[in-house]
Write an enzyme that holds these catalytic residues in place. Structure first.
Site, PDB file in Angstrom:
ATOM      1  N   GLU A 119     130.185  58.777 -11.198  1.00  0.00           N
ATOM      2  CA  GLU A 119     129.620  57.527 -11.715  1.00  0.00           C
ATOM      3  C   GLU A 119     130.675  56.707 -12.460  1.00  0.00           C
ATOM      4  O   GLU A 119     131.823  57.140 -12.632  1.00  0.00           O
ATOM      5  CB  GLU A 119     128.414  57.849 -12.603  1.00  0.00           C
ATOM      6  CG  GLU A 119     127.302  58.528 -11.791  1.00  0.00           C
ATOM      7  CD  GLU A 119     126.017  58.750 -12.567  1.00  0.00           C
ATOM      8  OE1 GLU A 119     126.008  58.634 -13.808  1.00  0.00           O
ATOM      9  OE2 GLU A 119     125.006  59.062 -11.902  1.00  0.00           O
TER      10      GLU A 119
ATOM     11  N   GLU B 162     127.559  62.763  -1.318  1.00  0.00           N
ATOM     12  CA  GLU B 162     127.710  62.866   0.142  1.00  0.00           C
ATOM     13  C   GLU B 162     128.901  62.050   0.636  1.00  0.00           C
ATOM     14  O   GLU B 162     129.650  62.480   1.511  1.00  0.00           O
ATOM     15  CB  GLU B 162     126.443  62.351   0.844  1.00  0.00           C
ATOM     16  CG  GLU B 162     125.187  63.162   0.576  1.00  0.00           C
ATOM     17  CD  GLU B 162     124.386  62.689  -0.628  1.00  0.00           C
ATOM     18  OE1 GLU B 162     124.998  62.197  -1.606  1.00  0.00           O
ATOM     19  OE2 GLU B 162     123.158  62.822  -0.602  1.00  0.00           O
TER      20      GLU B 162
ATOM     21  N   CYS C 121     120.401  59.040  -0.146  1.00  0.00           N
ATOM     22  CA  CYS C 121     120.052  57.608  -0.274  1.00  0.00           C
ATOM     23  C   CYS C 121     120.360  56.895   1.043  1.00  0.00           C
ATOM     24  O   CYS C 121     121.049  57.433   1.917  1.00  0.00           O
ATOM     25  CB  CYS C 121     120.804  56.974  -1.436  1.00  0.00           C
ATOM     26  SG  CYS C 121     122.517  56.552  -1.072  1.00  0.00           S
TER      27      CYS C 121
ATOM     28  N   CYS D 225     124.058  56.577   2.011  1.00  0.00           N
ATOM     29  CA  CYS D 225     124.620  57.843   2.501  1.00  0.00           C
ATOM     30  C   CYS D 225     124.107  58.180   3.890  1.00  0.00           C
ATOM     31  O   CYS D 225     124.832  58.741   4.705  1.00  0.00           O
ATOM     32  CB  CYS D 225     124.329  58.973   1.514  1.00  0.00           C
ATOM     33  SG  CYS D 225     125.303  58.814   0.004  1.00  0.00           S
TER      34      CYS D 225
END
Ligand code: THU
Length: 161
Positions: free
Chosen positions: A64, A75, A112, A115
């Site tokens: 992050e 991923e 997500c 990804c």
């Protein structure tokens, strides 16, 4: 007008302990990767581990950033690592899991949308589907035979030409 149906098969395993030894080991590697995540903003630590067809294991965890959109998912960190370290080598299986700060995670994680797009491109570029294992720390594990199943009507390179 014709009505069509999109569906895919997947496996639901009731517990990690029911996995084949190879899959359980890959999930353990993903858990270790999650422990190394940098997620001070979400406290949602994701880890991914891939078994390549050449037997190598590649890992990734979410990274992050104080500028939130700069953060990158586990991923895609993994896919970048794989592409740099073992270019052109297909991924046989990819395990994804996560650690929560407040309690043990017990639902399988689901990649997500961004990804899913990245996983699908990887499948295309090495011409082999990626078998996905999706898990929390506890509880059920989902096993899918290919990432693209998670992204119907995916945007692919042929749309550009
Ligand atoms: N995240 C992943 O790394 N992979 C996923 O599949 C879902 C979300 C990360 C992004 C962000 O750092 C945190 O989890 C919370 O969304």
């Amino acid at each position: 007008m014709k009505k069509e149906l999109y569906q895919f098969e997947y496996y639901r395993v009731s517990d990690r302990t029911e996995l084949a030894a190879k899959d359980a080991a890959l999930l353990d590697a993903a858990t270790r990767a999650a422990q190394q995540a940098y997620a001070p903003y979400s406290n949602f630590k994701v880890g991914a581990a891939a078994m390549l067809v050449n037997g190598e294991v590649i890992r990734g965890s979410n990274q992050e950033n104080a500028s939130y959109p700069v953060g990158i998912c586990a991923e895609r960190v993994l896919l970048g690592n794989a592409a740099v370290q073992f270019p052109g080598v297909a991924i046989e299986s990819l395990a994804i899991t996560y650690l929560r700060a407040d309690r043990k995670s017990s639902e399988p994680v689901s990649p997500c949308g961004m990804c899913r797009q990245a996983l699908t491109e990887y499948e295309s570029r090495v011409h082999q589907p990626i078998r996905l294992l999706l898990a929390g720390e506890l509880g059920e594990v989902l096993i899918l035979n290919q990432a693209q199943a998670l992204l119907p009507f995916v945007f692919q390179s042929q749309h550009l030409f």
